[in-house]
Design a protein around this motif. Structure first.
Motif, PDB file in Angstrom:
ATOM      1  N   ILE A  68       0.485  -1.596  -0.163  1.00 44.19           N
ATOM      2  CA  ILE A  68      -0.255   0.599   0.180  1.00 44.19           C
ATOM      3  C   ILE A  68       0.772   0.713  -0.512  1.00 44.19           C
ATOM      4  CG2 ILE A  68      -1.431   1.482   1.730  1.00 44.19           C
ATOM      5  CD1 ILE A  68      -2.653  -1.358   2.206  1.00 44.19           C
ATOM      6  N   LYS A  69       1.085   1.883  -1.125  1.00 42.01           N
ATOM      7  CA  LYS A  69       1.811   2.777  -1.405  1.00 42.01           C
ATOM      8  C   LYS A  69       0.984   4.820  -0.954  1.00 42.01           C
ATOM      9  CE  LYS A  69       3.957   0.107  -4.599  1.00 42.01           C
ATOM     10  NZ  LYS A  69       5.016  -0.084  -5.772  1.00 42.01           N
ATOM     11  N   TYR A  70       1.551   5.275  -0.310  1.00 41.03           N
ATOM     12  CA  TYR A  70       0.798   7.051   0.122  1.00 41.03           C
ATOM     13  C   TYR A  70       1.726   7.655  -0.094  1.00 41.03           C
ATOM     14  CZ  TYR A  70       1.289   4.783   4.690  1.00 41.03           C
ATOM     15  OH  TYR A  70       1.555   4.128   5.504  1.00 41.03           O
ATOM     16  N   PRO A  71       1.265   9.094  -0.486  1.00 39.38           N
ATOM     17  CA  PRO A  71       2.003  10.327  -0.638  1.00 39.38           C
ATOM     18  C   PRO A  71       1.545  10.313   1.108  1.00 39.38           C
ATOM     19  CG  PRO A  71       0.048  10.344  -1.996  1.00 39.38           C
ATOM     20  CD  PRO A  71      -0.032   8.977  -1.271  1.00 39.38           C
ATOM     21  N   LYS A  72       2.491  11.231   1.846  1.00 36.00           N
ATOM     22  CA  LYS A  72       3.057  11.514   2.613  1.00 36.00           C
ATOM     23  C   LYS A  72       4.267  13.108   2.961  1.00 36.00           C
ATOM     24  CE  LYS A  72       4.320  10.315   7.206  1.00 36.00           C
ATOM     25  NZ  LYS A  72       4.697   9.518   8.460  1.00 36.00           N
ATOM     26  N   ASP A  73       4.080  13.981   3.962  1.00 34.72           N
ATOM     27  CA  ASP A  73       3.850  15.344   3.912  1.00 34.72           C
ATOM     28  C   ASP A  73       4.108  16.227   2.922  1.00 34.72           C
ATOM     29  OD1 ASP A  73       4.947  14.455   6.597  1.00 34.72           O
ATOM     30  OD2 ASP A  73       6.560  13.672   5.985  1.00 34.72           O
ATOM     31  N   GLY A  74       2.440  15.839   2.432  1.00 34.09           N
ATOM     32  CA  GLY A  74       2.661  16.776   0.700  1.00 34.09           C
ATOM     33  C   GLY A  74       3.203  15.988  -0.501  1.00 34.09           C
ATOM     34  N   LYS A  75       4.248  15.579  -0.634  1.00 29.29           N
ATOM     35  CA  LYS A  75       4.571  14.885  -0.861  1.00 29.29           C
ATOM     36  C   LYS A  75       3.992  13.704  -1.948  1.00 29.29           C
ATOM     37  CE  LYS A  75       9.334  17.005  -0.238  1.00 29.29           C
ATOM     38  NZ  LYS A  75      10.601  16.357  -0.112  1.00 29.29           N
ATOM     39  N   PRO A  76       4.534  13.313  -2.791  1.00 28.38           N
ATOM     40  CA  PRO A  76       3.506  12.017  -3.615  1.00 28.38           C
ATOM     41  C   PRO A  76       4.845  11.126  -3.519  1.00 28.38           C
ATOM     42  CG  PRO A  76       4.573  13.064  -4.729  1.00 28.38           C
ATOM     43  CD  PRO A  76       4.619  13.940  -3.993  1.00 28.38           C
ATOM     44  N   TYR A  77       4.468   9.244  -3.567  1.00 30.00           N
ATOM     45  CA  TYR A  77       5.022   8.069  -3.074  1.00 30.00           C
ATOM     46  C   TYR A  77       5.859   8.279  -4.282  1.00 30.00           C
ATOM     47  CZ  TYR A  77       6.484   3.845  -2.871  1.00 30.00           C
ATOM     48  OH  TYR A  77       7.199   2.643  -3.135  1.00 30.00           O
ATOM     49  N   LYS A  78       6.981   8.290  -4.426  1.00 30.46           N
ATOM     50  CA  LYS A  78       8.151   8.604  -5.887  1.00 30.46           C
ATOM     51  C   LYS A  78       8.979   7.048  -5.120  1.00 30.46           C
ATOM     52  CE  LYS A  78      10.093  11.194  -8.641  1.00 30.46           C
ATOM     53  NZ  LYS A  78      10.300  12.303  -8.560  1.00 30.46           N
ATOM     54  N   SER A  79       9.338   6.118  -6.116  1.00 25.10           N
ATOM     55  CA  SER A  79      10.333   5.199  -5.474  1.00 25.10           C
ATOM     56  C   SER A  79      10.972   4.800  -7.388  1.00 25.10           C
ATOM     57  CB  SER A  79      10.272   3.981  -4.906  1.00 25.10           C
ATOM     58  OG  SER A  79       8.810   3.158  -5.943  1.00 25.10           O
ATOM     59  N   VAL A  80      12.462   4.109  -7.227  1.00 30.64           N
ATOM     60  CA  VAL A  80      12.747   3.682  -8.148  1.00 30.64           C
ATOM     61  C   VAL A  80      13.012   2.570  -7.616  1.00 30.64           C
ATOM     62  CG1 VAL A  80      15.531   3.992  -9.085  1.00 30.64           C
ATOM     63  CG2 VAL A  80      15.196   5.714  -8.105  1.00 30.64           C
ATOM     64  N   VAL A  81      12.627   1.257  -8.954  1.00 25.49           N
ATOM     65  CA  VAL A  81      12.800   0.130  -9.058  1.00 25.49           C
ATOM     66  C   VAL A  81      13.774  -0.416  -9.689  1.00 25.49           C
ATOM     67  CG1 VAL A  81      11.270  -1.808  -8.969  1.00 25.49           C
ATOM     68  CG2 VAL A  81      10.356   0.060  -7.786  1.00 25.49           C
ATOM     69  N   LEU A  82      14.560  -1.450  -9.373  1.00 28.38           N
ATOM     70  CA  LEU A  82      15.098  -2.221 -10.113  1.00 28.38           C
ATOM     71  C   LEU A  82      14.667  -3.843  -9.979  1.00 28.38           C
ATOM     72  CD1 LEU A  82      17.321   0.398  -9.531  1.00 28.38           C
ATOM     73  CD2 LEU A  82      18.991  -0.756 -10.472  1.00 28.38           C
ATOM     74  N   THR A  83      14.673  -4.613 -11.746  1.00 26.54           N
ATOM     75  CA  THR A  83      14.263  -5.903 -11.435  1.00 26.54           C
ATOM     76  C   THR A  83      15.569  -6.273 -11.894  1.00 26.54           C
ATOM     77  OG1 THR A  83      12.235  -5.147 -12.860  1.00 26.54           O
ATOM     78  CG2 THR A  83      13.395  -7.425 -12.580  1.00 26.54           C
ATOM     79  N   PHE A  84      16.070  -7.378 -11.277  1.00 24.17           N
ATOM     80  CA  PHE A  84      17.555  -8.324 -11.149  1.00 24.17           C
ATOM     81  C   PHE A  84      16.076  -9.875 -11.801  1.00 24.17           C
ATOM     82  CE2 PHE A  84      19.063  -6.524  -7.220  1.00 24.17           C
ATOM     83  CZ  PHE A  84      20.052  -6.202  -7.878  1.00 24.17           C
ATOM     84  N   THR A  85      16.523  -9.958 -13.138  1.00 22.11           N
ATOM     85  CA  THR A  85      16.361 -10.422 -13.898  1.00 22.11           C
ATOM     86  C   THR A  85      17.037 -12.100 -13.327  1.00 22.11           C
ATOM     87  OG1 THR A  85      17.684 -10.533 -15.728  1.00 22.11           O
ATOM     88  CG2 THR A  85      15.101  -9.820 -15.732  1.00 22.11           C
ATOM     89  N   THR A  86      16.157 -13.239 -13.265  1.00 27.27           N
ATOM     90  CA  THR A  86      16.646 -14.576 -13.054  1.00 27.27           C
ATOM     91  C   THR A  86      17.831 -14.848 -14.631  1.00 27.27           C
ATOM     92  OG1 THR A  86      14.849 -15.533 -12.726  1.00 27.27           O
ATOM     93  CG2 THR A  86      16.162 -17.039 -13.152  1.00 27.27           C
TER      94      THR A  86
END
Length: 272
Positions: A68-86
């Motif tokens: 469950i991802k949600y904004p906080k402190d007036g800023k959007p939820y933001k992330s960098v996601v790297l996928t390690f493929t098999t």
């Protein structure tokens, strides 16, 4: 918003500006995640974890979790996601020595703060301003750099990343009792217990004397009732956690099951 920075989705920027985003995930590949802003609640069968700005984590493949991802402190939820493929992990470990000397444990890893993580992810936000896909050679370099950093910071990371085994047949009843709140397809439940869909349904009927959907709904409602009556929680705060997709549907099936709305539990307790 979910922006890919390469055609194979190995590097992505996740940005949630709405009230929240919920997803149930069984990842096909390991994910290396950095939270830039906002907050994320991760619900597993035996624990709940809340991660915020600056948190770095590894989410193993084939593990059930609700995010469950949600904004906080007036800023959007933001992330960098790297996928390690098999495929890339197998190639990497074919060229780097490692030794697995203890049983593998595939758990969500909340990694300790480290300057190497800070430096590595600092460059990423500028990549998302580039209109074109990132060059494949750059993707390969960034993935390998992430691997080198992870192995430097966490000496046990190989026990997760270098294990390429698939789920074997496990005790279905025990697995379902621990994971009924995850809103997965029957095919995915079957896969995670080492069964085809047909075998899963047959073994489920034998174990629970019920269909999967009927049993799952009953268990989720029972857990919701417990949270509302014994933990003094509100319907709006728990319906996502127990496996329902929206509040109105949850309220409807709850009232159908128990004869009163979830918001009426406190009033009933006072009357009694």
């Amino acid at each position: 918003m979910l922006r890919q920075r390469d055609k194979n989705s190995e590097i992505m920027l996740s940005c949630i500006e709405e009230k929240y985003y919920k997803g149930e995930v069984v990842l096909e590949h390991h994910s290396f995640v950095r939270i830039i802003s906002g907050e994320m609640k991760i619900i597993q069968s035996d624990q709940k974890t809340i991660v915020g700005v600056g948190s770095t984590l590894l989410i193993p493949r084939n593990q059930l979790a609700t995010f469950i991802k949600y904004p906080k402190d007036g800023k959007p939820y933001k992330s960098v996601v790297l996928t390690f493929t098999t495929e890339k992990l197998k190639h990497y470990y074919s060229n780097h020595s490692f030794e697995l000397t203890k049983p593998q444990q595939h758990r969500l890893k909340l990694l300790p703060p480290h300057q190497l993580f800070d430096s590595y992810f600092a460059a990423f936000e500028s990549y998302f301003d580039v209109e074109d896909d990132l060059p494949s050679d750059l993707i390969d370099l960034k993935i390998e750099e992430a691997m080198l950093i992870l192995r430097s910071v966490d000496k046990d990371i190989d026990y997760t990343l270098a294990d390429f085994s698939e789920p074997g047949k496990i005790d279905l009843a025990e697995f379902m009792e621990k994971n009924f709140m995850f809103n997965m397809t029957m095919e995915k439940f079957g896969y995670l217990t080492g069964r085809s869909l047909t075998t899963f349904k047959r073994d489920f009927k034998k174990s629970f004397k019920s269909t999967p959907q009927r049993w799952l709904t009953q268990k989720r409602l029972e857990l919701a009732h417990y949270y509302l009556s014994s933990k003094d929680r509100k319907p709006v705060d728990i319906y996502l956690e127990v496996g329902f997709e929206n509040l109105s549907h949850f309220s409807f099936v709850f009232k159908k099951q128990f004869g009163y709305a979830p918001t009426e539990i406190k009033l009933r307790a006072i009357d009694e």
